[in-house]
Design a protein around this motif. Structure first.
Motif, short mmCIF file in Angstrom:
data_model
loop_
_atom_site.label_atom_id
_atom_site.label_comp_id
_atom_site.label_asym_id
_atom_site.label_seq_id
_atom_site.Cartn_x
_atom_site.Cartn_y
_atom_site.Cartn_z
N ALA A 47 7.66 72.33 41.83
CA ALA A 47 8.01 73.50 42.63
C ALA A 47 7.09 74.67 42.30
O ALA A 47 6.56 74.78 41.20
N SER A 48 6.90 75.56 43.26
CA SER A 48 6.03 76.71 43.09
C SER A 48 6.65 77.72 42.13
O SER A 48 7.86 77.71 41.89
N PRO A 49 5.83 78.62 41.55
CA PRO A 49 6.38 79.67 40.69
C PRO A 49 7.45 80.50 41.39
O PRO A 49 8.44 80.90 40.75
N ALA A 50 7.27 80.74 42.67
CA ALA A 50 8.26 81.53 43.41
C ALA A 50 9.60 80.79 43.47
O ALA A 50 10.67 81.40 43.31
N ALA A 51 9.54 79.49 43.70
CA ALA A 51 10.77 78.69 43.77
C ALA A 51 11.45 78.63 42.40
O ALA A 51 12.68 78.71 42.30
N MET A 52 10.64 78.50 41.36
CA MET A 52 11.21 78.47 40.01
C MET A 52 11.86 79.81 39.65
O MET A 52 12.89 79.86 38.99
N ILE A 70 15.35 80.11 40.81
CA ILE A 70 16.32 79.35 40.00
C ILE A 70 16.62 80.06 38.68
O ILE A 70 17.77 80.20 38.28
N TYR A 71 15.55 80.52 38.01
CA TYR A 71 15.69 81.05 36.65
C TYR A 71 15.41 82.54 36.52
O TYR A 71 15.45 83.07 35.40
N GLY A 72 15.10 83.20 37.61
CA GLY A 72 14.81 84.63 37.52
C GLY A 72 13.54 84.89 36.73
O GLY A 72 12.54 84.18 36.89
N ASP A 73 13.58 85.88 35.85
CA ASP A 73 12.38 86.22 35.09
C ASP A 73 12.33 85.52 33.73
O ASP A 73 11.56 85.91 32.84
N SER A 74 13.15 84.47 33.55
CA SER A 74 13.17 83.75 32.27
C SER A 74 12.82 82.27 32.45
O SER A 74 13.41 81.41 31.80
N VAL A 75 11.86 81.99 33.33
CA VAL A 75 11.51 80.61 33.63
C VAL A 75 11.06 79.86 32.37
O VAL A 75 11.54 78.76 32.07
#
Length: 256
Positions: free
Chosen positions: A99-104, A107-112
Motif C-alpha cells: 500500500a502507498s504511504p498515504a494509504a498507510m 490506517i496508522y496516522g502519523d505513527s506508521v
C-alpha cells in the motif's frame, strides 16, 4: 504485506487465482507458512493477521495486490506438517507492491513506523514463518458464485511428475473438469500452478492442483469431477501431499 527480506532466506498457487474470477488473469502467489509458538492457538494469531488484512486490503484497493488470505490447516496427509496456517499474498507480478504511504497513514496516522514495528514483533512472537514458496498460475477457472464466505474450503494437491511430461499436457482435462464441477455445484473454482521459488522443494513437487469445494463429500464421491480430475492427474503425477485449508480471514476485491 510482510517484508520479503525477512523471509527470503527460507524462501502457490495458482492459488493466486483465488483472488480473481477471471480465467485468464496471470498471477503469482506467495505462500507463507506459519507455525504457532508453543502454547498459542489460532485465536492468538487472529488479532495479528487481522491487522495484516487491513494493510493488505489497502494494497488491494489501490490495485497493487489482488488478494490476501489466511488459510488455516484443517487436515493434512502429512501428520508431521510443519505449519499451522498459511498466509498467501496474490500479486499480478512476481515483485509484490504494498500500500502507498498515504494509504498507510490512513490506517496508522502519523505513527506508521512505530505501529509497523510493533506488528512485526508481535507477528514473529505469535506465529513465526517457517517456509515460503512462490507459485505462478498456469490455469484457473472460477464461477460467478465464488465467495470464500460461502465456500471457504480449499483442497490442495502437491504433485510430482513421474516423467518429463510438461504441465500443459493436463490443461485440457483440467479446464473441462473445473467447468463441469462448477456446473454441478461441486466446486466454485480451481486451478493448476507451477512452483517458481524455490527451484527445488521437498519430495520434488513442482505442481499444485487446487479446488474450492462446496463440501468435503465430493472427495469421497467416485462420480464427482474432483475425483475424475484426480484420476486423470494420477496417470502422470504422484500426489505427494494433500492439504485441506479453510479461508479464515481475507481481503475483498473492489467491485468493478
Amino acid at each position: 504485506m510482510k517484508p520479503l527480506f525477512q523471509y527470503l532466506l527460507v524462501s502457490l498457487f495458482g492459488l493466486s487465482a483465488l483472488a480473481a474470477n477471471a480465467q485468464s488473469e496471470k498471477t503469482f502467489t506467495y505462500l507463507i507458512y506459519h507455525k504457532l509458538s508453543p502454547g498459542l492457538t489460532i485465536q492468538d494469531a487472529l488479532p495479528v493477521e487481522r491487522e495484516w488484512r487491513a494493510i493488505n486490503q489497502a494494497a488491494v484497493d489501490e490495485g497493487k495486490l489482488l488478494g490476501w488470505y489466511m488459510m488455516v490447516r484443517q487436515m493434512s496427509s502429512d501428520q508431521n506438517a510443519e505449519y499451522d496456517y498459511i498466509t498467501l499474498i496474490v500479486s499480478p507480478e512476481m515483485n509484490m507492491k504494498g500500500a502507498s504511504p498515504a494509504a498507510m497513514a490512513k490506517i496508522y496516522g502519523d505513527s506508521v513506523q512505530t505501529r509497523m514495528a510493533s506488528l512485526q514483533k508481535r507477528d514473529k512472537a505469535t506465529a513465526p514463518v517457517v517456509k515460503m514458496e512462490i507459485w505462478e498460475t498456469m490455469a484457473a477457472s472460477f464461477g460467478a458464485g465464488f465467495d470464500p464466505v460461502k465456500s471457504p474450503l480449499l483442497v490442495v494437491d502437491f504433485m510430482r511428475s513421474r516423467d518429463a511430461t510438461p504441465g500443459w499436457k493436463v490443461m485440457a482435462p483440467l479446464s473441462h473438469s473445473y467447468s463441469e464441477g462448477i456446473k454441478r455445484n461441486e466446486i466454485v473454482g480451481g486451478g493448476l500452478s507451477g512452483l517458481v521459488v524455490p527451484a527445488g522443494s521437498e519430495k520434488g513437487y513442482g505442481l499444485i492442483s487446487f479446488q474450492n469445494v462446496t463440501n468435503l463429500n465430493v472427495l469421497g464421491n467416485p462420480t464427482s469431477e474432483v475425483r475424475k480430475l484426480r484420476n486423470e492427474l494420477a496417470q502422470t503425477y504422484d500426489i505427494v501431499r494433500e492439504e485441506v485449508l479453510r479461508a479464515t480471514e481475507f481481503t475483498v476485491r473492489p467491485k468493478k
